[in-house]
Write a protein that holds these residues in place. Structure first.
Motif, PDB file in Angstrom:
ATOM      1  N   PHE A 268      -0.214   8.805   6.585  1.00  0.00           N
ATOM      2  CA  PHE A 268       0.055   7.446   7.049  1.00  0.00           C
ATOM      3  C   PHE A 268      -0.270   7.283   8.515  1.00  0.00           C
ATOM      4  CE2 PHE A 268       2.444   7.943   3.297  1.00  0.00           C
ATOM      5  CZ  PHE A 268       2.495   6.692   2.729  1.00  0.00           C
TER       6      PHE A 268
ATOM      7  N   ALA B  75       1.029   8.191  -4.335  1.00  0.00           N
ATOM      8  CA  ALA B  75       1.661   8.624  -3.080  1.00  0.00           C
ATOM      9  C   ALA B  75       1.392  10.092  -2.797  1.00  0.00           C
ATOM     10  CB  ALA B  75       3.167   8.390  -3.150  1.00  0.00           C
TER      11      ALA B  75
ATOM     12  N   LYS C 227       0.812  -1.225   0.000  1.00  0.00           N
ATOM     13  CA  LYS C 227       0.000   0.000   0.000  1.00  0.00           C
ATOM     14  C   LYS C 227       0.848   1.278   0.000  1.00  0.00           C
ATOM     15  CE  LYS C 227      -2.575  -1.664   3.469  1.00  0.00           C
ATOM     16  NZ  LYS C 227      -3.638  -1.939   4.415  1.00  0.00           N
ATOM     17  N   GLY C 228       0.476   2.215   0.900  1.00  0.00           N
ATOM     18  CA  GLY C 228       1.081   3.549   0.885  1.00  0.00           C
ATOM     19  C   GLY C 228       2.602   3.553   0.881  1.00  0.00           C
TER      20      GLY C 228
ATOM     21  N   ARG D  59      -0.424  11.686   0.429  1.00  0.00           N
ATOM     22  CA  ARG D  59      -0.957  10.615   1.265  1.00  0.00           C
ATOM     23  C   ARG D  59      -0.525  10.789   2.720  1.00  0.00           C
ATOM     24  NH1 ARG D  59      -1.590   5.314   2.094  1.00  0.00           N
ATOM     25  NH2 ARG D  59      -3.169   4.197   0.888  1.00  0.00           N
TER      26      ARG D  59
ATOM     27  N   ASP E 185      -6.627   5.801  -4.554  1.00  0.00           N
ATOM     28  CA  ASP E 185      -5.433   4.964  -4.782  1.00  0.00           C
ATOM     29  C   ASP E 185      -5.632   4.094  -6.021  1.00  0.00           C
ATOM     30  OD1 ASP E 185      -4.036   5.819  -2.591  1.00  0.00           O
ATOM     31  OD2 ASP E 185      -4.450   4.058  -1.348  1.00  0.00           O
TER      32      ASP E 185
END
Lengths: 358, 314, 93
Positions: free
Chosen positions: A115, A110, A98-99, A113, A235
């Motif tokens: 987290f 990205a 993922k991220g 984004r 995403d």
């Protein structure tokens, strides 16, 4: 079918934002903040050199959020350096999910984004050495409750999240992309075998493009927390647009979805990405994954649910069914991952036994 | 138009229905509440603050409300909503006004990032600002309240906002938060000061808020050069003493008291370097407010280029 | 094996006297208050990577440490190098 919410307009056509009134900006900033997409909108405008044309007040909010996302991205880089150091001697390559993968591979998904943790996946038989190495380097288990520990270790596809005692950062170590108990069983060995080394590294890998999209789809449609739903759909949209430049991407994607038994989540991912974000999907693609299409009645209800729950949890994006839709999806996500007797036990435990903060 | 232009019942009604668009410093807050004590507190302490036109862009959308649960019949509570979301646990209804103040601080401290934000009181005299960063219990608000009642301009009681682009301090004058004995100390020190009703048994003890001087509110748009960073410490019986603090130490301590130093990354480091370089830094111990006023009155900004800083990159 | 500054990090620093230095590491995002010996290690490694022995020699000059025994001095430097390594500012390779 989907009302023309400002946040969706902003994601589909950032160019149109410069004609917004201040009052529209007020609402857009609120929707975007709730969806964790404020920094992304800032970057979308900036790369089109349109940020200067946003009125000063809303522009300030966009820039505030960009500061936060820049810090997050710096922190992800640093965290991955630390994880690599910790796992140096384990001899298992770290596969980022993922991220973290988007950031390290510099993918457009990205952008902006935020987290809350870093996800990695390792072969199941390496789980305990990886866990031990992380503990040696300062990560400690977060779920101390014996039920939670057993729940994760017996039924889930990951270790209980581990937090670094100094940096307070959290790592999720997976051995599969869905729980052992889930109806779908994508083969982790196949995913790991296809993983590719990250450019410039010999110890960090990321999923192959098609697998990355499939994982993103699985994550969104089998997740019990949909408050990040729109961000997750962004995403998917962003990955699809980016990878569609690869010559065989779409074919690979449908072949791989068949191979891993992930037709249904892919079907939903494409359906809602197109609906919400106008993602360009080749005409033959939806036919190629018709196997993933549920029966019309199921589809009708699923549409009703997701069309509500994928929007930001903001009152301007809610109708009288939204709260119900989110709750049904929680049960649905949990259902998809666990057989029913187990489900009853889990929900019972969550509802009555776990101490809840008031 | 200021808040004082509305009669108490107009204000109450407006807060209940459309809400008010309140200007504090450079921020606009869209504020709604159905709680009478909050409306009264706003009428009293925010009388001199400008109201911006209705339905404009607001930085923060805030609602103080009563949770709809069974408890409301037995133990009434207040809830702070930020754009419809619960931020804090509900508090007893009695604490609704202090909760608004804490909530407004939260709004600024968790969003604003074009400034280096320090948990500090800030006052100004002669065009220069003194930043007083301090952990709770150091008596910074007491000292701040005393100074602003003796000719210093209130720039902020809780949040020093240092603009990253030019290092100037952006005022955010809001009510000064006093607790426990400090409330009576300041009441005696300045009998004309206006206070909100005391609220007992909060997490900070008994609290009351003192109205910001009208002149400070009127001049909220004037950014100021910082000249001093002073760490106050109240110590019973102590003789007032101003002690020079090495700049590198001051740097680390101010960073410790900052909300977003780390978030700002290199920008934060540069802004902090510039701030510390421009400032004389002190530890200040005091027990009597009059002594403190005298010592602050004698502060002089540093002569240009007095410091010998080197800054570079490896 | 030599000590070197962590590659691709950009460290900014400032100081108002020679005793204490404030360092900002862009990779970790951390800020460190370092004494002059630690600061001199970093400044020395900026010139070139060095093994511990050469580093100790160079530092003895910089810090004018004649009145410290060699053994004690190199013990201190070793300790310092490990600390700086833990902070992620330098590495051994």
């Amino acid at each position: 079918m989907i009302p023309n919410y400002l946040i969706l307009q902003a994601l589909r056509e950032p160019e149109a934002l410069i004609s917004l009134s201040l009052l529209d900006w007020d609402l857009l900033i609120r929707q975007a903040r709730r969806a964790n997409l404020l920094a992304r909108i800032c970057l979308l405008l900036d790369e089109r050199s349109l940020l200067e044309q946003v009125p000063p007040k809303p522009r300030q909010h966009l820039e505030w959020s960009r500061v936060i996302s820049e810090k997050h991205i710096q922190a992800v880089h640093w965290e991955i350096t630390q994880i690599r150091k910790a796992l140096e001697k384990v001899g298992v390559p770290v596969v980022l999910l993922k991220g973290a993968a988007y950031v390290m591979a510099k993918l457009p998904s990205a952008k902006g984004r935020l987290f809350s943790d870093i996800d990695i996946i390792v072969p199941k038989d390496s789980l305990s050495v990886v866990e031990a190495a992380l503990m040696l380097h300062g990560w400690a288990a977060t779920h101390h409750d014996a039920y939670d520990q057993r729940y994760y270790r017996t039924w889930m596809h990951e270790l209980p999240p581990m937090r670094h005692i100094k940096r307070k950062t959290v790592i999720d170590v997976h051995h599969a992309i869905l729980p052992e108990t889930a109806a779908l069983h994508p083969d982790s060995a196949k995913l790991l075998a296809a993983a590719q080394l990250l450019d410039g590294y010999d110890d960090v890998k990321i999923f192959a493009p098609a697998d990355m999209v499939l994982h993103s789809a699985v994550h969104l449609f089998h997740n019990d927390q949909l408050d990040q739903g729109l961000r997750d759909l962004v995403d998917i949209d962003s990955l699809l647009r980016h990878f569609s430049k690869l010559p065989t991407f779409w074919t690979d994607l449908s072949v791989r979805a068949h191979e891993l038994g992930l037709m249904r989540p892919l079907f939903y991912a494409l359906r809602y990405a197109v609906h919400f974000l106008n993602t360009p999907v080749p005409s033959g693609m939806m036919e190629a994954i018709q196997n993933g299409r549920p029966n019309p009645l199921t589809l009708f209800f699923t549409d009703q649910l997701f069309e509500r729950a994928l929007l930001p949890a903001h009152k301007s994006c809610s109708d009288w069914l939204t709260g119900t839709a989110r709750q049904i999806l929680y049960v649905r996500a949990t259902w998809l991952r666990m057989p029913s007797l187990l489900l009853a036990r889990h929900l019972f435990h969550k509802a009555f036994i776990s101490p809840k903060p008031e | 138009m200021n808040v004082s232009a509305l009669t108490p019942s107009e204000l109450k009604l407006r807060l209940k229905t459309a809400g008010i668009y309140l200007q504090t410093g450079s921020f606009t807050t869209h504020l709604k509440t159905t709680i009478p004590s909050v409306a009264e507190g706003i009428g009293l302490l925010y009388a001199d603050y400008p109201l911006v036109e209705q339905d404009c862009f607001a930085d923060f959308h805030v609602n103080l409300t009563r949770p709809r649960n069974l408890r409301r019949w037995f133990k009434p509570q207040a809830l702070f909503l930020f754009d419809g979301n619960t931020i804090f646990k509900p508090l007893p209804l009695d604490q609704a006004f202090p909760m608004l103040e804490w909530g407004l601080n939260w709004c600024v401290s968790t969003h604003v990032n074009h400034c280096l934000m320090i948990h500090a009181a800030v006052v100004e005299k002669g065009g220069f600002a003194a930043i007083m960063p301090a952990p709770p219990g150091s008596g910074k608000s007491t000292l701040c309240a005393a100074l602003v009642n003796r000719g210093w301009r209130l720039l902020s009681d809780e949040l020093a906002l240092i603009r990253v682009s030019d290092g100037k301090l952006i005022p955010l004058p809001r009510p000064v938060s006093l607790k426990n004995e400090s409330i009576e100390i300041i009441r005696r020190y300045e009998p004309n000061a206006i206070f909100s009703r005391k609220v007992a048994d909060t997490i900070k003890g008994t609290v009351a808020h003192m109205k910001a001087p009208a002149d400070s509110i009127a001049r909220a748009a004037e950014a100021v050069q910082v000249a001093w960073v002073i760490f106050p410490k109240y110590q019973a019986g102590a003789t007032a003493c101003l002690e020079t603090l090495p700049q590198s130490r001051a740097f680390m301590r101010v960073a410790d008291n900052s909300f977003n130093y780390s978030l700002l990354g290199l920008q934060g480091f540069k802004a902090m370097t510039k701030l510390i370089d421009a400032s004389l830094c002190y530890d200040f111990t005091y027990s009597k407010l009059d002594d403190a006023i005298e010592i602050f009155g004698a502060l002089k900004p540093q002569a240009a280029n007095n410091n010998h800083m080197y800054a570079n990159e490896l | 094996m030599e000590w070197r500054l962590t590659p691709s990090q950009a460290v900014s620093y400032c100081s108002w006297d020679d005793d204490e230095w404030v360092f900002y590491n862009n990779l970790s995002g951390d800020t460190h208050l370092l004494g002059s010996a630690a600061a001199q290690v970093l400044l020395e490694l900026r010139q070139s990577s060095l093994n511990a022995l050469h580093l100790t020699e160079a530092l003895a000059q910089r810090l004018q440490a004649e009145n410290v025994t060699d053994k004690e001095f190199s013990f201190q430097i070793d300790h310092l190098l490990n600390e700086l390594n833990t902070l992620g500012l330098i590495e051994f390779s």
